[in-house]
Design a protein around this motif. Structure first.
Motif, mmCIF file in Angstrom:
data_model
loop_
_atom_site.group_PDB
_atom_site.id
_atom_site.type_symbol
_atom_site.label_atom_id
_atom_site.label_comp_id
_atom_site.label_asym_id
_atom_site.label_seq_id
_atom_site.Cartn_x
_atom_site.Cartn_y
_atom_site.Cartn_z
ATOM 1 N N LYS A 158 1.976 -8.889 3.752
ATOM 2 C CA LYS A 158 2.877 -10.037 3.717
ATOM 3 C C LYS A 158 4.330 -9.561 3.573
ATOM 4 N N PRO A 159 4.883 -8.927 4.619
ATOM 5 C CA PRO A 159 6.281 -8.517 4.551
ATOM 6 C C PRO A 159 7.205 -9.712 4.771
ATOM 7 N N ASN A 160 8.446 -9.560 4.378
ATOM 8 C CA ASN A 160 9.438 -10.597 4.660
ATOM 9 C C ASN A 160 10.811 -9.959 4.832
ATOM 10 N N SER A 161 11.741 -10.730 5.371
ATOM 11 C CA SER A 161 13.078 -10.202 5.664
ATOM 12 C C SER A 161 13.882 -9.901 4.404
ATOM 13 N N LYS A 162 13.492 -10.439 3.262
ATOM 14 C CA LYS A 162 14.178 -10.153 1.997
ATOM 15 C C LYS A 162 13.723 -8.818 1.406
ATOM 16 N N ASN A 163 12.716 -8.196 2.045
ATOM 17 C CA ASN A 163 12.145 -6.920 1.599
ATOM 18 C C ASN A 163 11.488 -7.063 0.218
ATOM 19 N N THR A 164 10.870 -8.224 -0.023
ATOM 20 C CA THR A 164 10.198 -8.472 -1.301
ATOM 21 C C THR A 164 8.702 -8.732 -1.103
ATOM 22 N N GLY A 165 8.173 -8.358 0.044
ATOM 23 C CA GLY A 165 6.775 -8.625 0.355
ATOM 24 C C GLY A 165 5.802 -7.721 -0.386
ATOM 25 N N THR A 166 4.534 -8.048 -0.227
ATOM 26 C CA THR A 166 3.465 -7.308 -0.893
ATOM 27 C C THR A 166 2.324 -7.079 0.084
ATOM 28 N N ALA A 167 1.736 -5.910 0.000
ATOM 29 C CA ALA A 167 0.501 -5.607 0.719
ATOM 30 C C ALA A 167 -0.601 -5.514 -0.325
ATOM 31 N N CYS A 168 -1.784 -5.941 0.049
ATOM 32 C CA CYS A 168 -2.894 -5.963 -0.890
ATOM 33 C C CYS A 168 -4.172 -5.581 -0.166
ATOM 34 N N SER A 169 -5.001 -4.799 -0.815
ATOM 35 C CA SER A 169 -6.303 -4.476 -0.236
ATOM 36 C C SER A 169 -7.367 -4.532 -1.320
ATOM 37 N N PHE A 170 -8.596 -4.773 -0.868
ATOM 38 C CA PHE A 170 -9.770 -4.738 -1.724
ATOM 39 C C PHE A 170 -10.760 -3.788 -1.073
ATOM 40 N N SER A 171 -11.398 -2.962 -1.887
ATOM 41 C CA SER A 171 -12.379 -2.009 -1.360
ATOM 42 C C SER A 171 -13.546 -1.897 -2.332
ATOM 43 N N VAL A 172 -14.630 -1.295 -1.840
ATOM 44 C CA VAL A 172 -15.818 -1.124 -2.672
ATOM 45 C C VAL A 172 -16.334 0.294 -2.504
ATOM 46 N N ASN A 173 -16.831 0.862 -3.594
ATOM 47 C CA ASN A 173 -17.547 2.129 -3.566
ATOM 48 C C ASN A 173 -18.901 1.863 -4.226
ATOM 49 N N PRO A 174 -19.912 1.553 -3.412
ATOM 50 C CA PRO A 174 -21.215 1.179 -3.981
ATOM 51 C C PRO A 174 -21.855 2.283 -4.811
ATOM 52 N N LYS A 175 -21.597 3.547 -4.484
ATOM 53 C CA LYS A 175 -22.227 4.664 -5.196
ATOM 54 C C LYS A 175 -21.819 4.706 -6.668
ATOM 55 N N ASP A 176 -20.540 4.445 -6.947
ATOM 56 C CA ASP A 176 -20.128 4.444 -8.354
ATOM 57 C C ASP A 176 -19.935 3.021 -8.889
ATOM 58 N N GLU A 177 -20.460 2.043 -8.138
ATOM 59 C CA GLU A 177 -20.471 0.645 -8.568
ATOM 60 C C GLU A 177 -19.083 0.118 -8.914
ATOM 61 N N SER A 178 -18.110 0.421 -8.049
ATOM 62 C CA SER A 178 -16.750 -0.015 -8.333
ATOM 63 C C SER A 178 -16.177 -0.855 -7.198
ATOM 64 N N ILE A 179 -15.413 -1.853 -7.583
ATOM 65 C CA ILE A 179 -14.679 -2.705 -6.661
ATOM 66 C C ILE A 179 -13.212 -2.592 -7.053
ATOM 67 N N TRP A 180 -12.388 -2.250 -6.065
ATOM 68 C CA TRP A 180 -10.985 -1.942 -6.316
ATOM 69 C C TRP A 180 -10.056 -2.912 -5.603
ATOM 70 N N SER A 181 -8.882 -3.078 -6.170
ATOM 71 C CA SER A 181 -7.800 -3.800 -5.522
ATOM 72 C C SER A 181 -6.544 -2.950 -5.675
ATOM 73 N N SER A 182 -5.747 -2.900 -4.642
ATOM 74 C CA SER A 182 -4.456 -2.216 -4.746
ATOM 75 C C SER A 182 -3.380 -3.127 -4.176
ATOM 76 N N LEU A 183 -2.221 -3.050 -4.785
ATOM 77 C CA LEU A 183 -1.068 -3.816 -4.325
ATOM 78 C C LEU A 183 0.108 -2.860 -4.182
ATOM 79 N N ILE A 184 0.898 -3.079 -3.143
ATOM 80 C CA ILE A 184 2.043 -2.217 -2.846
ATOM 81 C C ILE A 184 3.240 -3.098 -2.535
ATOM 82 N N LYS A 185 4.374 -2.745 -3.092
ATOM 83 C CA LYS A 185 5.614 -3.463 -2.791
ATOM 84 C C LYS A 185 6.151 -3.019 -1.434
ATOM 85 N N GLN A 186 6.758 -3.941 -0.728
ATOM 86 C CA GLN A 186 7.349 -3.653 0.571
ATOM 87 C C GLN A 186 8.465 -2.617 0.413
ATOM 88 N N SER A 187 8.533 -1.648 1.329
ATOM 89 C CA SER A 187 9.541 -0.593 1.236
ATOM 90 C C SER A 187 10.702 -0.784 2.206
#
Length: 182
Positions: free
Chosen positions: A6-35
């Protein structure tokens, strides 16, 4: 993995992802500020902040918390969680996204505070429209199912190994010192 940019022209956007690693039973989320923002192409970038701990955050959800996110979406309710460690505290919230007095989806908010320097606070916010919320819901269901399937496979392996060991023990018990069967 599922990602939202979700970028924007003010350069204040955020990217977000969700992932899973079934072997270690973990569900992750990461967020990154627009650069950056390229005004001529009308595109934003997040890659420069991907590994910057002051511009990104990673969250490991328990299975119960992942189920809580799903429940909040299904009930059109709010989910919140608090994670703490020696170095930082993190507040997480998923709530209905209201725009012009009308719900248009869900907002996902994360605030991270450094415990050694309380002035070092970071906040991340991204909105998911209803269609994006549906994708998130489907991914979280998939992630939980992946973990459960991994647990089932491991349980079967343990059961097979246990049966194999019992059979070997029984065969040893039937053999005397000379290697002859009784």
């Amino acid at each position: 993995m599922i990602s939202f940019y979700k970028p924007n022209s003010k350069n204040t956007g955020t990217a977000c992802s969700f992932s899973v690693n079934p072997k270690d039973e973990s569900i992750w989320s990461s967020l990154i500020k627009q650069s950056s923002w390229n005004d001529s192409k009308k595109v934003g970038s997040f890659s420069e902040n991907q590994n910057n701990p002051l511009k990104s955050v990673k969250i490991k959800f328990s299975l119960t918390e992942a189920a809580g996110l799903l429940d909040a979406i299904e009930r059109n309710n709010e989910f919140s969680a608090y994670h703490t460690s020696e170095k930082q505290s993190t507040q997480i919230k998923l709530a209905p996204y209201i725009k012009d007095n009308k719900q248009v989806g869900f907002s996902y908010m994360v605030s991270k505070t450094d415990k050694q320097n309380s002035e070092n606070k970071q906040s991340y916010l991204i909105g998911f429209y209803f269609n994006e919320t549906r994708l998130l819901k489907q991914f979280l269901s998939y992630a939980l199912n992946s973990v459960f399937e991994s647990q089932r496979v491991e349980a079967i392996k343990k059961l097979k190994n246990s049966k194999k060991e019992n059979t070997e023990d029984q065969n040893k018990a039937k053999t005397d010192n000379d290697g002859e069967l009784w």
